[in-house]
Scaffold this motif. Structure first.
Motif, PDB file in Angstrom:
ATOM      1  N   MET A  85      14.966   1.522  -7.344  1.00  0.00           N
ATOM      2  CA  MET A  85      14.117   1.070  -8.454  1.00  0.00           C
ATOM      3  C   MET A  85      13.378  -0.215  -8.079  1.00  0.00           C
ATOM      4  SD  MET A  85      13.935   3.274 -10.773  1.00  0.00           S
ATOM      5  CE  MET A  85      12.903   2.321 -11.868  1.00  0.00           C
ATOM      6  N   VAL A  86      14.041  -1.111  -7.326  1.00  0.00           N
ATOM      7  CA  VAL A  86      13.352  -2.328  -6.892  1.00  0.00           C
ATOM      8  C   VAL A  86      12.164  -1.950  -6.001  1.00  0.00           C
ATOM      9  CG1 VAL A  86      13.544  -4.391  -5.450  1.00  0.00           C
ATOM     10  CG2 VAL A  86      15.315  -3.868  -7.141  1.00  0.00           C
ATOM     11  N   ILE A  87      12.416  -1.040  -5.052  1.00  0.00           N
ATOM     12  CA  ILE A  87      11.317  -0.575  -4.199  1.00  0.00           C
ATOM     13  C   ILE A  87      10.234   0.077  -5.056  1.00  0.00           C
ATOM     14  CG2 ILE A  87      10.674   1.095  -2.406  1.00  0.00           C
ATOM     15  CD1 ILE A  87      13.419   0.655  -1.183  1.00  0.00           C
ATOM     16  N   GLY A  88      10.660   0.893  -6.011  1.00  0.00           N
ATOM     17  CA  GLY A  88       9.707   1.587  -6.872  1.00  0.00           C
ATOM     18  C   GLY A  88       8.824   0.620  -7.645  1.00  0.00           C
ATOM     19  N   VAL A  89       9.425  -0.443  -8.183  1.00  0.00           N
ATOM     20  CA  VAL A  89       8.658  -1.395  -8.990  1.00  0.00           C
ATOM     21  C   VAL A  89       7.680  -2.185  -8.109  1.00  0.00           C
ATOM     22  CG1 VAL A  89       8.826  -3.508 -10.347  1.00  0.00           C
ATOM     23  CG2 VAL A  89      10.348  -1.589 -10.848  1.00  0.00           C
ATOM     24  N   VAL A  90       8.161  -2.664  -6.957  1.00  0.00           N
ATOM     25  CA  VAL A  90       7.288  -3.450  -6.068  1.00  0.00           C
ATOM     26  C   VAL A  90       6.135  -2.581  -5.559  1.00  0.00           C
ATOM     27  CG1 VAL A  90       7.167  -4.673  -3.871  1.00  0.00           C
ATOM     28  CG2 VAL A  90       9.118  -5.038  -5.402  1.00  0.00           C
ATOM     29  N   LEU A  91       6.505  -1.400  -5.048  1.00  0.00           N
ATOM     30  CA  LEU A  91       5.491  -0.483  -4.528  1.00  0.00           C
ATOM     31  C   LEU A  91       4.555  -0.031  -5.638  1.00  0.00           C
ATOM     32  CD1 LEU A  91       4.714   1.054  -1.957  1.00  0.00           C
ATOM     33  CD2 LEU A  91       6.261   2.875  -2.660  1.00  0.00           C
ATOM     34  N   GLY A  92       5.128   0.239  -6.812  1.00  0.00           N
ATOM     35  CA  GLY A  92       4.327   0.695  -7.945  1.00  0.00           C
ATOM     36  C   GLY A  92       3.316  -0.355  -8.373  1.00  0.00           C
ATOM     37  N   THR A  93       3.722  -1.640  -8.336  1.00  0.00           N
ATOM     38  CA  THR A  93       2.794  -2.709  -8.701  1.00  0.00           C
ATOM     39  C   THR A  93       1.631  -2.764  -7.712  1.00  0.00           C
ATOM     40  OG1 THR A  93       4.692  -3.935  -9.523  1.00  0.00           O
ATOM     41  CG2 THR A  93       2.649  -5.159  -9.268  1.00  0.00           C
ATOM     42  N   ILE A  94       1.971  -2.685  -6.417  1.00  0.00           N
ATOM     43  CA  ILE A  94       0.918  -2.724  -5.394  1.00  0.00           C
ATOM     44  C   ILE A  94      -0.028  -1.537  -5.570  1.00  0.00           C
ATOM     45  CG2 ILE A  94       0.474  -2.590  -2.908  1.00  0.00           C
ATOM     46  CD1 ILE A  94       3.244  -3.992  -2.547  1.00  0.00           C
ATOM     47  N   LEU A  95       0.543  -0.343  -5.767  1.00  0.00           N
ATOM     48  CA  LEU A  95      -0.287   0.856  -5.917  1.00  0.00           C
ATOM     49  C   LEU A  95      -1.150   0.779  -7.172  1.00  0.00           C
ATOM     50  CD1 LEU A  95       2.301   3.591  -4.902  1.00  0.00           C
ATOM     51  CD2 LEU A  95       0.145   3.129  -3.731  1.00  0.00           C
ATOM     52  N   ALA A  96      -0.576   0.225  -8.261  1.00  0.00           N
ATOM     53  CA  ALA A  96      -1.342   0.128  -9.509  1.00  0.00           C
ATOM     54  C   ALA A  96      -2.543  -0.789  -9.320  1.00  0.00           C
ATOM     55  CB  ALA A  96      -0.453  -0.393 -10.634  1.00  0.00           C
ATOM     56  N   ILE A  97      -2.328  -1.919  -8.631  1.00  0.00           N
ATOM     57  CA  ILE A  97      -3.429  -2.851  -8.404  1.00  0.00           C
ATOM     58  C   ILE A  97      -4.471  -2.213  -7.482  1.00  0.00           C
ATOM     59  CG2 ILE A  97      -4.026  -5.080  -7.373  1.00  0.00           C
ATOM     60  CD1 ILE A  97      -1.223  -6.034  -8.390  1.00  0.00           C
ATOM     61  N   MET A  98      -3.982  -1.482  -6.461  1.00  0.00           N
ATOM     62  CA  MET A  98      -4.908  -0.784  -5.562  1.00  0.00           C
ATOM     63  C   MET A  98      -5.721   0.266  -6.323  1.00  0.00           C
ATOM     64  SD  MET A  98      -2.546  -0.209  -2.175  1.00  0.00           S
ATOM     65  CE  MET A  98      -3.735   0.834  -1.316  1.00  0.00           C
ATOM     66  N   ALA A  99      -5.033   1.018  -7.202  1.00  0.00           N
ATOM     67  CA  ALA A  99      -5.724   2.086  -7.934  1.00  0.00           C
ATOM     68  C   ALA A  99      -6.808   1.528  -8.846  1.00  0.00           C
ATOM     69  CB  ALA A  99      -4.723   2.904  -8.747  1.00  0.00           C
ATOM     70  N   MET A 100      -6.624   0.275  -9.300  1.00  0.00           N
ATOM     71  CA  MET A 100      -7.600  -0.331 -10.209  1.00  0.00           C
ATOM     72  C   MET A 100      -8.676  -1.111  -9.447  1.00  0.00           C
ATOM     73  SD  MET A 100      -4.792  -1.573 -12.971  1.00  0.00           S
ATOM     74  CE  MET A 100      -5.768  -2.679 -13.948  1.00  0.00           C
ATOM     75  N   SER A 101      -8.592  -1.112  -8.111  1.00  0.00           N
ATOM     76  CA  SER A 101      -9.542  -1.877  -7.311  1.00  0.00           C
ATOM     77  C   SER A 101     -10.957  -1.325  -7.452  1.00  0.00           C
ATOM     78  CB  SER A 101      -9.123  -1.839  -5.838  1.00  0.00           C
ATOM     79  OG  SER A 101     -10.185  -2.279  -5.029  1.00  0.00           O
ATOM     80  N   SER A 102     -11.950  -2.220  -7.368  1.00  0.00           N
ATOM     81  CA  SER A 102     -13.331  -1.759  -7.445  1.00  0.00           C
ATOM     82  C   SER A 102     -13.770  -1.184  -6.099  1.00  0.00           C
ATOM     83  CB  SER A 102     -14.245  -2.916  -7.857  1.00  0.00           C
ATOM     84  OG  SER A 102     -14.045  -4.012  -7.001  1.00  0.00           O
ATOM     85  N   ASN A 103     -12.976  -1.424  -5.048  1.00  0.00           N
ATOM     86  CA  ASN A 103     -13.283  -0.856  -3.733  1.00  0.00           C
ATOM     87  C   ASN A 103     -12.837   0.604  -3.708  1.00  0.00           C
ATOM     88  OD1 ASN A 103     -12.832   0.029  -0.996  1.00  0.00           O
ATOM     89  ND2 ASN A 103     -13.230  -2.084  -0.380  1.00  0.00           N
ATOM     90  N   GLY A 104     -13.807   1.507  -3.509  1.00  0.00           N
ATOM     91  CA  GLY A 104     -13.528   2.942  -3.566  1.00  0.00           C
ATOM     92  C   GLY A 104     -12.458   3.403  -2.603  1.00  0.00           C
ATOM     93  N   VAL A 105     -12.511   2.914  -1.357  1.00  0.00           N
ATOM     94  CA  VAL A 105     -11.551   3.356  -0.355  1.00  0.00           C
ATOM     95  C   VAL A 105     -10.131   3.007  -0.787  1.00  0.00           C
ATOM     96  CG1 VAL A 105     -10.801   3.111   2.042  1.00  0.00           C
ATOM     97  CG2 VAL A 105     -13.236   3.149   1.495  1.00  0.00           C
ATOM     98  N   ILE A 106      -9.951   1.770  -1.259  1.00  0.00           N
ATOM     99  CA  ILE A 106      -8.616   1.318  -1.650  1.00  0.00           C
ATOM    100  C   ILE A 106      -8.075   2.151  -2.801  1.00  0.00           C
ATOM    101  CG2 ILE A 106      -7.335  -0.625  -2.637  1.00  0.00           C
ATOM    102  CD1 ILE A 106      -9.141  -2.489  -1.054  1.00  0.00           C
ATOM    103  N   SER A 107      -8.894   2.430  -3.815  1.00  0.00           N
ATOM    104  CA  SER A 107      -8.372   3.188  -4.952  1.00  0.00           C
ATOM    105  C   SER A 107      -8.135   4.643  -4.573  1.00  0.00           C
ATOM    106  CB  SER A 107      -9.292   3.058  -6.164  1.00  0.00           C
ATOM    107  OG  SER A 107     -10.487   3.733  -5.946  1.00  0.00           O
TER     108      SER A 107
END
Ligand SMILES: Nc1ncnc2c1ncn2[C@@H]1O[C@H](COP(=O)(O)OP(=O)(O)O)[C@@H](O)[C@H]1O
Ligand SMILES: [Mg+2]
Lengths: 306, 254
Positions: A85-107
């Motif tokens: 769950m710790v891995i899930g939360v840390v990774l999930g936060t990074i992925l969520a921020i990436m998914a919301m990025s204005s950079n198309g490649v990153i999202s």
């Protein structure tokens, strides 16, 4: 007839010209009380019939409740749940921020990750990590186009425990990412603008302003995921790890006391769930303190009396 | 005359094909209170948001206290500054929003000390003392431990002004600070702003409160279609406007 009715009767009799003060009588709620009583009776007789039933093998349950194998299974299940769950939360936060990025490649990268890890069975992912050595006998890390490379035998890195952590953690990250993203999106964009206008960097505004306000949205589903993981982690028995459920299964496969040993496992699963629920409500209260009314103390109640 | 606090030099800004600001030229002197009026969609908010680089400009330049905002000039090239340096510029340019945008998870006091502690690195005890003084000044000394959602709109906006003041800004930008308020709460916010103006704060105020523009502001700029149509003392722009569009607008709001 009780007092309030007589007050109303008085209202009709009065000839003083001024209406008397009304006495308010709360709704009795007989229906609700009757339903609650019926529920308690049904529940009680149900528990009684289970407790008094010899077929459940209660003495065997008592005998195995603190068995060494059960205890070590419980230990594995517990720490595996926490770590993944710790891995899930840390990774999930990074992925969520990436998914919301204005950079198309990153999202697109973040969304492809979600697509893959949510789209394949976690059981398959576990087996895949466990058998990584068959696909990549050596793992190498280094800088491309240089001779700075470091290489190790896959089997020494990907132990069954490591395969379990990777399989469950990477999969959990994909699910947590959506939970965290919905939390971050629930915070009004004006909050971020105010933070920016006060000279905060994006990182600081995310950490100090946005995430704390996203927490009330993020916590309940995260509690769900954690309790789910407690049981999902029993999948690791396919890669030769003895978690709580598998330990119970190993014992009953020898002594054929199937039901008592499954009860033992369930008692521990329920205990762990109770602890997690208690932790969750503590965290919820911490982040919900700005939402409390000054005159509404937090109370613990099963049935609300009116 | 001393150096101007804010200089807009041929500032242009577009959203896609829509030109929102068209070669804006404007100067604001230190201690001056300038109000921006004009119809909805004329670019007032955008102009204000360019001053602290919440919006990027496409042409021209904005300087605040002699410092080019958002860019570093090398010859004829302007390189956009890294995030940290832009944040540093913003720290001394405060902004007050129409919807207050107070931090909902923090008490009034926490809202006011947040940026001084986190951004300027002021010691917490020191920041608390300073914040208490400012909150007293805006009449909210008894609300330190209250959360924003339990306050009225007028009180929330006064907290937002206190939060802005805690940064010891060179300039405060107000974007329709009273437009979200019930009519009877407008006065308490305008009183605080009037006191700031009298104290010599440099302010740019987008507003529909013509009385405030007339009584408190040194100059009024009327914007329409991304341009400043006319700009001058309230006695000229509000009382004797020279442009037809200004007259039409004023007849509608009064
Ligand atoms: N983020 C944005 N994207 C696209 N168009 C925008 C954006 N913000 C504002 N606009 C447009 O720019 C114009 C000026 O907006 P604004 O500066 O908010 O006007 P005002 O504050 O004077 O009402 C409007 O036509 C508006 O629709
Ligand atoms: Mg506007």
């Amino acid at each position: 007839m009780d007092a309030p009715s007589s007050t109303l009767a008085q209202a009709n009799d009065t000839d003083a010209g001024q209406k008397p003060m009304l006495t308010y009588v709360p709704i009795r709620g007989y229906g609700r009380k009757a339903a609650a009583a019926a529920l308690l009776i049904i529940l009680g007789s149900f528990l009684f019939s289970i407790a008094g039933n010899d077929n459940f093998g209660w003495p065997v349950v008592g005998q195995y409740l603190f068995d060494d194998r059960i205890m070590s299974g419980l230990l594995l299940t517990s720490w595996l749940t926490v770590v993944t769950m710790v891995i899930g939360v840390v990774l999930g936060t990074i992925l969520a921020i990436m998914a919301m990025s204005s950079n198309g490649v990153i999202s697109v990268v973040a969304n492809s990750y979600l697509w893959f890890f949510r789209g394949t069975p976690v059981l398959v992912q576990l087996i895949f990590w466990y058998n990584l050595a068959a696909l990549f006998p050596d793992l190498s890390i280094g800088i491309p186009f240089t001779s700075l490379w470091y290489s190790v035998d896959t089997n020494t890195v990907i132990t069954p425990v490591m395969a379990a952590i990777l399989g469950l953690g990477l999969n959990e990250g994909a699910y947590m990412s959506e939970i965290i993203r919905s939390g971050l999106m629930s915070v009004d964009s004006g909050q971020r603008q105010a933070a920016k206008s006060l000279g905060m960097t994006n990182g600081k505004s995310l950490w100090r302003i946005v995430i704390p306000q996203a927490m009330p949205i993020i916590i309940p589903p995260t509690g769900n995921q954690t309790i789910g993981m407690l049981k999902t982690s029993s999948l690791v028995s396919v890669i030769a790890l003895s978690d709580l459920l598998y330990s119970a299964q190993t014992i009953y496969s020898r002594n054929f006391q199937t039901i008592p040993l499954l009860i033992v496992a369930c008692i521990w699963y329920l205990s762990a769930t109770s602890i997690l629920t208690a932790i969750q409500s503590r965290i919820e209260r911490h982040y919900g303190r700005s939402l409390l009314q000054a005159d509404a103390p937090v109370r613990w109640r099963l049935f609300r009396s009116s | 005359m001393s150096e101007p606090m804010v200089v807009f030099d041929r500032v242009s800004k577009s959203y896609g094909a829509l030109e929102v600001l068209k070669e804006i030229n404007l100067e604001v002197a230190p201690g001056e209170v300038l109000s921006l009026i004009g119809p909805s969609g004329s670019g007032k908010s955008t102009l204000l948001r360019c001053v602290n680089h919440l919006e990027r400009i496409d042409g021209g330049s904005i300087t605040v206290d002699g410092e080019l905002i958002g860019y570093r000039q090398v010859g004829n090239l302007a390189y956009e500054l890294p995030e940290k340096l832009i944040a540093k510029q913003r720290a001394r340019i405060a902004m007050v929003f129409q919807n207050f945008n107070l931090f909902g998870h923090m008490t009034v006091l926490e809202n006011v000390i947040e940026a001084p502690v986190q951004v300027l690195g002021v010691p917490k005890a020191h920041a608390i003392e300073h914040a208490k003084g400012i909150l007293d000044q805006v009449g909210l000394a008894d609300k330190l431990e209250t959360y924003p959602r339990m306050l009225s709109g007028g009180q929330q906006q006064r907290v937002a002004i206190a939060r802005a003041l805690a940064m010891k800004p060179k300039l405060i930008l107000f974007d329709e600070p009273t437009s979200a308020l019930d009519p009877e709460l407008v006065g308490e916010v305008l009183d605080v702003m009037r006191a700031l103006a009298e104290g010599g704060m440099t302010m740019m105020v987008v507003t529909h409160e013509m009385a405030f523009a007339r009584d408190v502001c040194n100059r009024v700029a009327f914007m329409d279609g991304g341009k400043i149509v006319e700009c001058g003392p309230p006695s000229e722009v509000l009382a004797n406007p020279t442009h037809e569009r200004t007259r039409t607008f004023l007849s509608k709001v009064n």
